[in-house]
Write an enzyme that holds these catalytic residues in place. Structure first.
Site, PDB file in Angstrom:
ATOM      1  CE  LYS B  78      -3.820   1.572   2.947  1.00  0.00           C
ATOM      2  NZ  LYS B  78      -4.042   1.668   4.178  1.00  0.00           N
ATOM      3  CB  SER B 153      -7.975   3.382   3.072  1.00  0.00           C
ATOM      4  OG  SER B 153      -7.356   2.943   4.410  1.00  0.00           O
ATOM      5  CB  SER B 177      -7.961   0.518   6.082  1.00  0.00           C
ATOM      6  OG  SER B 177      -9.498   1.727   6.493  1.00  0.00           O
TER       7      SER B 177
END
Lengths: 482, 488, 95
Positions: B78, B153, B177
């Site tokens: 990420k 997210s 997330s």
């Protein structure tokens, strides 16, 4: 109307640890800009702080030296505000649970001792340095601010006094004493000119006898002890004049201008600061167990106040105790050693703070050939009349130069006085016989003729007679013979 | 050539010589080539760096230097984890072009484990969001239906794993997330015990809640990837020193004799019927396998969302203060420093970030601290106490991971509160610090994945993975999304 | 009941420059969110607030050892404006 000044001092002490407070960057003043930085002290995304154990030991030592309570469980808080020299735009500091609290520092001014309360001492990190270039103050295309983050993250201890100080002179003594303590502890260079110790003052006035506090004004930018005193004096006078003229005082921060000799109002901020303190979630509570505190306490050196008391107890008058206490560690060490070797305190004090210190200044070197034992021996030589006080100075020179023990130096340099009565009696008789008119005048009441007669005996013996003994012998002889 | 599509499978194939690390990377890059236009899972694929790492991995293995299960495995990160020399943006304009001078600790760990870092995946800006629609570089889409969100997210990481354009990925979980996008994309997602994975190098959102964790195809893969990245880190003062449990120790042990708690508060209004019934079915199956199932009530969970939406923004408002145009990232000029900072932040931050920074600033400000942030911390303590009490009676807690399946792109962007409700099941374990994971258990009638959440006490990963493995076995979920290919 | 906030003051504290329209949008959005968040005030009793760390870590330190700093060139490469090894910013209004 009689006014009373109410003063508190905030002190920032940069600790002389090897590395910074929350990262491993080296603490090194004078390095090229931005060469001692890392993700942590530069506030890069993703960086995290880890506290320096040595810095915590340092603040505990300061707290103990200031008679503080050491908080068993303290917490780091974030102090949030935006400023270009603050890389994270928050400073890791402490809020309601500082490491040290409720101590005191005794301050002596004009023979009076006052106790100044220490509210707290807490741990925080220093900011970077800004340098303004271009037109100072005026905003134009050429002006800018240059930032160096080498200092960012250096461990800082903030010591906050209670507003117990009542005069500018007291404030100066407080500041000097605090500096001396911190320097003695060895936790900081504590040099005001270099910025490793910094003082801000909070000054207000109130009618004498009143218990309420007046409007507080913060004074910054006092870069010497003298300017600290001058600035506070100025501010007290300014506040009194303003109030007596019917003006209202503004709670603000003022900047001391050394050249102009006055405090100046800094541009007021839009609204007062809201630091939004909250416990820093990147750090965990600091638990300081009692045994760690005791361990640190046991390593504390003798502090200035303790030392002054000890000297007084050894027979030095307060003035001498103060002078000696402020002397270099070398001199103080020699003093202690000399007393251990049996020297009387006043004589050791005189020699060390007098001749030895003068020699050190003259030669710009350490008295490495001098020991406490030799100091004691030198004093003994004078006290027993082996050398005269004057000759002893020469003997000292010899010892300092590495010529050996005081006795050996005295003999080698032919400075040993003749102190044998029998040896001197002959010379005395000869001189008296050769100076009958002087003898007559002495017998007639002229006391000071003795000086002349002693001088003659000194000449006769090539300066080696013990003048005190000669004096004695002459008097005896003249008293005895009719 | 048939390339296995799990980490465990790939690890075996590498060692029996049927594939090389370069083969694995090529297969992943090929998948990316076929799917990125539709999914936009990646912000940046580092072809050169990955190639070099894959070749080095092959050379190492050939020389007999076996670095473990992650050796030669292509992993995606990420884009809120710092990678030295590789752009890291947190999906924000304010970090456009920012190249960190250091690696996050998890990145160092992966490199030392011989993993091949494929690239950086898309996220909601600064990890703030539940759909990956808040990215300043465009949204990501769900491989199961490209008109829908992959969750957030960590939507990019989840989409990449679901699509096969990574064997595994790292995400970060502050309020769900990792788990929520895993649930919406039919993958496994783990938020480990707070403190077990270093946050050094993770661009901080909410420091007391953030944890990095794995997103993978299988529970076994998640255990392997977790073990490669967790452990004590002296650079993180909140890092747990040890001892660490073994998440793989009881994978095949089944649930016989375990006590499972079903959380009363995590059901009802707002939960899609398909989700609730799938979860209930699974609970019944676990009971058949020998688990004792009880209903448990944690009243403090009702206000967990409220506490989270004070604590997380408050910490974020302080963590994001460093983005000011002074030392790195975007700078918008101004006549004074104050102006420059305010303009940079006004233009560099997206609306969700601005919303949370303002919210957090307010919650900490003078006069409001006690009623908002201070009170939220008390709620947090109450949640901890509730959870501790309940874990005295049960071994794990279970619930849906998300009240709904993947929603349509654009459906919730204009209603922040509706968006925040996506996290209602996942938030409590961030507040308590306990571990939780999502396991895919099936598809709803629209063909969209449903996730089952298992929560355990702190450092209870062994039991958590044990239950999760059994759920995975019972669900038998092995469907793969069919991503419509767009003509190159 | 949406909470009423001085959004301009909050935006100043947070150093975020916003247009009047944006300020108004955020003001009303925040009011709604805070209304929901205010539910935390419904908690009864006063549970003690310990550390926010779940595992109760305490007293974590590092030794006073020096570690290498970053290479200045690498640091300055990210700087929006620099000169002679310094970061450059416009002058500050406040001292």
């Amino acid at each position: 109307m009689s006014w009373e000044a109410v003063i508190g001092i905030e002190t920032h002490v940069e600790l002389s640890t090897r590395s910074k407070m929350f990262c491993g960057c080296v603490v090194d003043f004078g390095a090229a800009p931005n060469t001692n930085v890392c993700p942590v002290c530069l506030g890069l995304p993703g960086a995290l702080p880890v506290p320096n154990r040595k810095a915590i030991e340092g603040i505990i030592a300061i707290g103990l030296a200031l008679n503080c309570e050491i908080t068993e469980r303290s917490v780091f808080h974030r102090k949030n505000y935006f400023y270009a020299d603050l890389p994270k735009n928050y400073q890791i500091s402490q809020y309601d649970v500082p490491v040290c609290h409720d101590g005191h520092l005794d301050v002596e001014v004009d023979g009076q001792t006052r106790r100044v309360g220490i509210e707290r001492a807490h741990m925080e990190e220093d900011t970077g340095k800004s340098t303004h270039v271009g037109d100072g103050g005026r905003i134009d295309a050429a002006s800018a601010t240059l930032l160096d983050f080498n200092r960012s993250g250096v461990p800082l201890v903030e010591v906050v006094s209670r507003p117990d100080i009542r005069s500018a002179a007291e404030a100066r003594v407080y500041a000097q004493e605090l500096r001396a303590i911190v320097a003695e502890l060895g936790v900081s260079d504590a040099r005001l000119e270099e910025g490793s110790i910094r003082f801000d003052a909070n000054v207000s006035i109130r009618p004498e006898g009143s218990e309420e506090l007046g409007t507080k004004v913060e004074i910054k930018n006092m870069n010497s002890f003298r300017s600290l005193e001058r600035a506070i004096e100025f501010e007290i006078a300014r506040q009194i004049a303003a109030v007596e003229a019917g003006e209202e005082l503004v709670q603000e921060t003022r900047h001391w201008d050394e050249e102009a000799g006055e405090t100046l109002s800094m541009r007021t901020k839009e609204g007062s600061s809201d630091y939004r303190y909250f416990a820093d979630p990147d750090l965990v509570p600091l638990v300081v167990p009692a045994d760690w505190v005791e361990e640190i306490r046991s390593t504390l050196p003798e502090l200035p106040e303790q030392r002054r008391k000890r000297y007084a107890g050894l027979g030095l008058d307060p003035k001498s105790a103060e002078i000696l206490s402020a002397s270099s560690p070398v001199i103080r060490g020699l003093f202690d050693d000399a007393l251990d070797a049996g020297a009387p305190a006043p004589a050791a004090f005189n020699w060390l703070t007098g001749e030895v210190t003068a020699w050190m200044r003259r030669t710009e070197s350490e008295p490495s050939n001098l020991t406490g034992v030799r100091v004691a021996a030198l004093i003994e030589l004078v006290d027993t009349g082996v050398v005269s006080a004057t000759a002893a100075k020469e003997v000292l020179e010899g010892v300092l130069a590495g010529e050996g023990e005081p006795r050996a130096v005295a003999e080698a340099r032919d400075l040993v006085q003749v102190s044998d009565r029998g040896e001197l009696a002959g010379a005395v008789e000869e001189v008296l016989a050769a100076n009958s008119d002087a003898v007559e005048r002495y017998r007639g009441g002229e006391e000071k003729v003795i000086g002349f007669l002693v001088g003659q005996v000194m000449r006769q013996t090539g300066g080696k007679a013990d003048p005190k003994l000669v004096n004695e012998l002459i008097r005896e002889s003249l008293a005895g013979n009719g | 050539m048939s390339v296995p599509d799990t980490i465990a499978g790939a690890a075996r194939a590498l060692r029996d010589g049927s594939v090389t690390a370069v083969d694995l990377l090529e297969s992943v890059l090929e998948r990316a080539h076929l799917t990125e236009a539709q999914l936009h899972a990646y912000l940046n694929i580092d072809r050169d760096g990955a190639r070099a790492a894959a070749e080095a991995a092959d050379a190492d293995l050939a020389a007999g230097n076996d670095r473990g299960p992650l050796h030669g495995i292509p992993i995606a990160l990420k884009d809120n984890m710092c990678t030295r020399g590789l752009e890291t943006t947190a999906a924000s304009q304010i970090l456009a072009g920012y190249v960190p001078p250091y690696d996050a600790t998890v990145v160092t760990s992966l490199r030392e484990a011989g993993a091949v870092i494929v690239g950086k995946t898309n996220l909601d800006e600064f990890a703030m969001g539940s759909s990956t629609e808040n990215s300043a570089y465009g949204p990501s889409f769900n491989p199961w239906d490209i008109t829908r969100v992959p969750g957030g997210s960590s939507g990019g990481s989840a989409a990449a794993v679901a699509a096969g354009s990574a064997f595994g990925a790292l995400g970060s979980d502050t309020g769900g997330s990792i788990r929520q996008p895993a649930s919406l994309t039919g993958t496994v997602g783990v938020k480990p015990t707070y403190g077990t994975v270093s946050r050094y190098g993770l661009i901080a959102f909410a420091s007391s809640l953030d944890q990095i964790g794995p997103i993978t195809r299988t529970v076994e893969d998640a255990a392997l990837l977790l073990q490669a990245i967790w452990g004590h880190d002296p650079r993180d003062a909140t890092s747990y020193p040890g001892p660490y449990p073994d998440p793989a120790a009881s994978l095949g042990a089944g649930v016989d004799g375990l006590r499972i708690g079903v959380v009363t508060e995590l059901a009802g209004e707002g939960y899609e019927p398909a989700v609730e019934s799938a979860v209930a079915d699974m609970v019944a199956k676990l009971q058949e396998e020998g688990a004792t199932v009880v209903e448990v009530s944690l009243p403090s969970f009702e206000i967990a969302l409220s506490a989270y939406y004070l604590i997380a923004p408050a910490e974020a408002s302080s963590n994001l203060a460093r983005f000011d145009g002074v030392r790195y990232g975007l700078r918008v000029d101004g006549e004074t420093t104050e102006e420059m900072m305010a303009r940079t932040r006004g233009q560099g931050f997206g609306p969700e970030v601005v919303r949370r920074v303002l919210l957090g600033t307010y919650a900490l400000s003078a006069g409001y601290y006690d009623a908002f942030y201070g009170q939220a911390q008390r709620v947090r303590a109450a949640i901890r106490a509730d959870v501790a009490r309940v874990f005295g009676e049960v071994d794990v807690l279970v619930s849906p991971t998300s009240p709904t399946v993947a929603f349509s792109a654009g459906a919730r962007v204009d209603d922040p509160l509706a968006m925040y409700l996506s996290d209602i099941c996942t938030i409590p374990s961030n507040l308590s610090g306990d571990p939780a994971m999502s396991v895919p258990i099936g598809l709803d009638e629209q063909g969209l994945p449903i996730g089952f959440q298992v929560m355990a006490p702190s450092l209870g990963e062994e039991t958590m993975f044990r239950v999760a493995a059994e759920v995975e076995r019972l669900a038998g979920f092995d469907a793969r999304p069919e991503i419509p290919v767009v003509a190159g | 009941m949406p909470v009423d906030i001085d959004i301009a003051h909050v935006a100043r504290l947070a150093r975020i420059e916003l247009t009047p329209e944006e300020l108004e949008t955020y003001r009303s959005q925040l009011g709604l969110i805070l209304d929901h968040a205010a539910r935390v005030q419904s908690l009864e009793g006063e549970p003690s607030v310990e550390s926010s760390h779940g595992l109760g870590l305490e007293s974590v330190y590092r030794d006073d050892e020096v570690e290498p700093s970053l290479d200045r060139d690498e640091v300055m490469a990210s700087a929006p404006d620099s000169r002679d090894g310094y970061f450059v910013v416009p002058p500050a209004l406040e001292q």
